[in-house]
Design a protein around this motif. Structure first.
Motif, PDB file in Angstrom:
ATOM      1  N   PHE A 157       0.739  -1.170   0.024  1.00 43.77           N
ATOM      2  CA  PHE A 157      -0.093   0.041  -0.232  1.00 43.77           C
ATOM      3  C   PHE A 157       0.710   1.375  -0.138  1.00 43.77           C
ATOM      4  CE2 PHE A 157      -2.231   3.281   2.081  1.00 43.77           C
ATOM      5  CZ  PHE A 157      -3.356   3.591   1.317  1.00 43.77           C
ATOM      6  N   PRO A 158       0.754   2.189  -0.844  1.00 46.84           N
ATOM      7  CA  PRO A 158       1.521   3.592  -1.122  1.00 46.84           C
ATOM      8  C   PRO A 158       1.151   4.506  -0.096  1.00 46.84           C
ATOM      9  CG  PRO A 158      -0.250   3.206  -2.954  1.00 46.84           C
ATOM     10  CD  PRO A 158      -0.379   2.064  -1.923  1.00 46.84           C
ATOM     11  N   PHE A 159       1.403   4.392   0.815  1.00 43.64           N
ATOM     12  CA  PHE A 159       1.135   5.353   2.309  1.00 43.64           C
ATOM     13  C   PHE A 159       1.739   6.561   2.181  1.00 43.64           C
ATOM     14  CE2 PHE A 159       0.901   7.223   6.338  1.00 43.64           C
ATOM     15  CZ  PHE A 159      -0.063   6.554   7.136  1.00 43.64           C
ATOM     16  N   PRO A 160       1.145   7.860   1.999  1.00 42.77           N
ATOM     17  CA  PRO A 160       1.670   9.140   1.594  1.00 42.77           C
ATOM     18  C   PRO A 160       2.365   9.627   2.988  1.00 42.77           C
ATOM     19  CG  PRO A 160      -0.603   9.339   1.848  1.00 42.77           C
ATOM     20  CD  PRO A 160      -0.401   7.572   1.947  1.00 42.77           C
ATOM     21  N   LEU A 161       3.340   9.057   3.509  1.00 44.07           N
ATOM     22  CA  LEU A 161       4.086   9.517   4.729  1.00 44.07           C
ATOM     23  C   LEU A 161       4.250  10.982   4.984  1.00 44.07           C
ATOM     24  CD1 LEU A 161       6.527   6.508   5.808  1.00 44.07           C
ATOM     25  CD2 LEU A 161       4.757   7.710   7.036  1.00 44.07           C
TER      26      LEU A 161
END
Ligand SMILES: NC(=O)c1ccc[n+]([C@@H]2O[C@H](COP(=O)([O-])OP(=O)(O)OC[C@H]3O[C@@H](n4cnc5c(N)ncnc54)[C@H](O)[C@@H]3O)[C@@H](O)[C@H]2O)c1
Ligand SMILES: [Zn+2]
Ligand SMILES: [Zn+2]
Length: 347
Positions: free
Chosen positions: A272-276
């Protein structure tokens, strides 16, 4: 006996299968009175999880037909509801009604693999029955009981873990039955505004009737619309009840500085591409929750018994188990005003 069996992509059938048997001395056999189809079953229906041969279903209530020698609290003849999520029943976490933290092999969900057959059947083998079967309390109907086995607890925990305070602004993304319950449980905390996001007109209308501000995500990004509606700030609490990458990202983007994102939709994407950077700059809290169903009964049983919550209103379709194929089709298609499908194994 008959059970709903997964055969492949969008293919289930009501099959003749071996009778449910006592799973061990701590277990019980429960004859199912009512069972429901869940959005979580759709992940298997769509081939995203599980494998052909699984007996589906984790939401059921019925009558105890047989108990093992070490089952004492639950007795033959009791009408019970059973937590859709269970653990070993013996460790400190299970004894504390928190099977998700079970120390002996972690949580198990009925009807998701061939090791624990599901509840969309005439009967079910229930391990650790004393820990996870609850005699149906006074004032609770069998339809309400089915909703206490998974989705009302899930909506409740989604709201509880979203840090909503009196006056908070809230968004609920996804208005299936789980999202509807998250919305109603969010209202228990006294928010000032609740935005309710979906793409199905009758679901948006239902949320509006419950006092939320509908946001149709068919054409606009839900996050962008919520930012517009809140003067660019976002909302203090977001409850995500869909489970796709896109909606979880939307939830993160819709959160205000200092806000909390509470995910209850099921997502199995390890990448999952988590927008940190966004979470960092806005100091967001991110929680994701598999429902420890029994931990919620103490709060939810009185709320349902008193009529403060009327969860049975989500049932739009009441079918026989023999009509389960049609039940899955209509629940998946979200047509015919469907919200939640109840199945009666006597039919
Ligand atoms: N965490 C848990 O313990 C737990 C328990 C039960 C269910 N769930 C999960 O909760 C989720 C919802 O379950 P349900 O039974 O309500 O299912 P559902 O399929 O009825 O509801 C999903 C809703 O999301 C909406 N939706 C889909 N894509 C969207 C988008 N891009 N933007 C806005 N809305 C969108 C759909 O129109 C639908 O109304 C599922 O992922 C299910 O697996 C989790
Ligand atoms: Zn469920
Ligand atoms: Zn345990």
């Amino acid at each position: 006996m008959r059970a709903v069996v997964l055969h492949g992509d969008r293919h289930v059938a009501v099959d003749e299968v071996p009778d449910a048997r006592l799973p061990g001395p701590d277990g019980a056999v429960v004859r199912v009175e009512r069972t429901a189809i869940c959005g979580s079953d759709l992940h298997l229906y769509h081939g995203l999880q599980g494998a052909p041969g699984v007996h589906l279903g984790h939401e059921f209530a019925g009558v105890v037909e047989e108990v093992g020698a070490e089952t004492h609290r639950v007795r033959k003849g009791d009408r019970v509801l059973v937590s859709g999520v269970i653990g070993c029943g013996r460790c400190t976490a299970c004894m504390g009604r928190d099977p998700v933290l079970c120390r002996n092999g972690g949580p198990k969900v009925f009807g998701t693999n061939t090791a624990l057959d599901g509840g969309q059947a005439e009967a079910v083998s229930v391990p650790a029955a004393d820990a996870f079967a609850l005699p149906i309390p006074d004032g609770i109907s069998v339809e309400q009981a089915v909703l206490l086995t998974d989705i009302l607890p899930t909506g409740y925990l989604g709201a509880q873990r979203a840090d909503i305070r009196p006056g908070s602004t809230v968004a609920v993304i996804g208005l299936g039955p789980v999202g509807v319950f998250a919305l109603q449980c969010a209202q228990l905390y006294g928010p000032s505004r609740i935005f309710a996001v979906d793409r199905v007109a009758d679901r948006l209308a239902r949320a509006e009737a419950l006092g939320a501000e509908p946001v149709d995500a068919t054409e606009v990004s839900a996050a962008r619309r919520i930012l517009e509606l809140t003067g660019g700030r976002g909302v203090d609490a977001v409850i995500e009840a869909v489970g796709t990458d896109a909606t979880i990202k939307d939830a993160i983007f819709a959160a205000a500085p200092g806000g909390t994102v509470s995910v209850i939709g099921v997502n199995m994407n390890f990448e999952f591409p988590f927008p940190l950077p966004l979470a960092l700059m806005r100091r967001l809290t991110f929680r994701v929750t598999l429902a420890s169903v029994p931990s919620t009964w103490e709060a939810l049983v009185p709320l349902v018994a008193s009529g403060r919550l009327q969860p049975e209103e989500v049932f739009t379709h009441r079918l026989g188990l023999s009509e389960a194929v049609e039940g899955y089709r209509v629940f998946d298609a979200r047509t015919d005003g469907v919200l939640k499908v109840l199945l009666d194994p006597s039919r």
